[in-house]
Design a protein around this motif. Sequence first.
Motif, short mmCIF file in Angstrom:
data_model
loop_
_atom_site.label_atom_id
_atom_site.label_comp_id
_atom_site.label_asym_id
_atom_site.label_seq_id
_atom_site.Cartn_x
_atom_site.Cartn_y
_atom_site.Cartn_z
N SER A 6 0.86 -1.13 0.00
CA SER A 6 0.00 0.00 0.00
C SER A 6 0.89 1.17 0.00
O SER A 6 1.97 1.16 0.55
CB SER A 6 -1.01 0.02 1.14
N SER A 7 0.53 2.06 -0.60
CA SER A 7 1.33 3.26 -0.67
C SER A 7 0.53 4.40 -0.17
O SER A 7 -0.67 4.42 -0.27
CB SER A 7 1.78 3.51 -2.10
N GLY B 196 8.08 -14.65 0.75
CA GLY B 196 7.64 -14.61 -0.64
C GLY B 196 6.21 -14.11 -0.72
O GLY B 196 5.51 -14.02 0.30
N TRP B 197 5.77 -13.78 -1.92
CA TRP B 197 4.41 -13.28 -2.14
C TRP B 197 3.82 -14.00 -3.34
O TRP B 197 4.48 -14.18 -4.37
CB TRP B 197 4.43 -11.77 -2.40
N VAL C 101 7.74 -3.60 -2.17
CA VAL C 101 9.16 -3.30 -2.08
C VAL C 101 9.71 -3.91 -0.79
O VAL C 101 9.04 -3.91 0.24
CB VAL C 101 9.38 -1.76 -2.06
N ARG C 102 10.90 -4.45 -0.85
CA ARG C 102 11.51 -5.03 0.33
C ARG C 102 11.71 -3.97 1.41
O ARG C 102 12.10 -2.84 1.13
CB ARG C 102 12.87 -5.63 -0.02
N SER C 103 11.45 -4.36 2.67
CA SER C 103 11.62 -3.41 3.77
C SER C 103 13.09 -3.35 4.17
O SER C 103 13.91 -4.17 3.74
CB SER C 103 10.78 -3.84 4.98
N ASP C 104 13.42 -2.36 4.99
CA ASP C 104 14.81 -2.23 5.46
C ASP C 104 14.97 -2.83 6.85
O ASP C 104 15.93 -2.54 7.55
CB ASP C 104 15.23 -0.75 5.47
N THR C 105 14.02 -3.69 7.25
CA THR C 105 14.11 -4.35 8.55
C THR C 105 15.28 -5.32 8.56
O THR C 105 15.45 -6.11 7.62
CB THR C 105 12.81 -5.12 8.87
N THR C 106 16.09 -5.28 9.59
CA THR C 106 17.24 -6.16 9.69
C THR C 106 16.79 -7.60 9.88
O THR C 106 15.92 -7.90 10.69
CB THR C 106 18.13 -5.76 10.88
#
Length: 272
Positions: free
Chosen positions: A2-3, A217-218, A246-251
Motif C-alpha cells: 500500500s502506498s 515470498g508473495w 518493495v523489500r523493507s529495510d528491517t534487519t
Amino acid sequence: MSSGDHGYGGDQTRTRLPEGSAGDAYGSGRRPGGRPSRSLITVVGVVVLLVAAIAFANRGGNGGNGGVDGNGGAPQARQTAPTGERPVTGSEAGIASGFPKTEQGAESAAANYAVALGSDRMFNRDERNEVIDAITAEAARAPLRQKMDKAYSEKFVESIGLDADGSAPKGMTFVNRTVPVGTKLTRYENGEASVEVWSASLFGLAGEGSTKPVSDGWFTITIDLVWAGGDWKVESHSQQEGPAPVRSDTTASGAEEIAEAVEGYGGFTYAR
C-alpha cells in the motif's frame, strides 16, 4: 501485499503576531468584529472530525454483499475489510470447517484452505493426504493426490534439505507458513465459487549452517470451490507469483530467533 500519498501546501509563509500587535496600537487585545473565537473554531473542528470518523466506520462495515453485484454481474472491486461475522467453530484435521453457503463463507474457506495447502504438513505424505481429504471435494481427491505426490517427490523434498519423510535434519527447524493478506471473490453461482487469496509466505530451514535460510515470498492462489456435504470444498487450485511489495529495510533475524518465533507463534482461523 500500500502506498500513501503525502500532500504539501504552497510556498506561503504566515507570521503570527502576538495578541494586540496587529490592528490595535494600544495592545488592548481587541478582536475585529465578526471574527469567530478560537474556542468556537476548535469545537467545530472536533465535530467535523467526529462525523467523518463515524461515516468511515459505517462504510468499513458494509462488506456483507461480497464481491459480486446483486444482479449476478461482474465482480465489483472492493477493499478487503472485516464484516463482523463470527468465524466458524468447527474443524476437521486441524483445519477450520463448517463455512456458511454465502459469499463471505466462500472467501473464508478459501483463505483457510490456502493456509493448509501452504503448510509444512504438505511435505509429509500421510499428513498431506489428511489435508487433502479434509478440504477437497470427493471427486477431486484422487486427482489432487496424484498431482501433489508428483510435486512433493522425494527428490524435491531432499533438494531443500529435508529428510525423505519431510522432517527437518537434527538441529534445524523447517518453516513453511502461508499468511493470507486479502481475498477477492471472482465468481459465485449455483453452489460454485472462485476466490483469489493474496498471500505472504515464509519458507526455508532455520538453523546454524542452513543452506536454505528462511525467506519471505508473495503469491496469489486461486481456489475453485464447490458446495458439497454442507461445506465449501476445493475443486481445483492454481498459483502465481506476486503482487510483491518493495523489500523493507528491517534487519533480518538470526536462525535461532526465527526458529523460536515459528515454534512460539501459532496460526489463525481466517474469517472474511
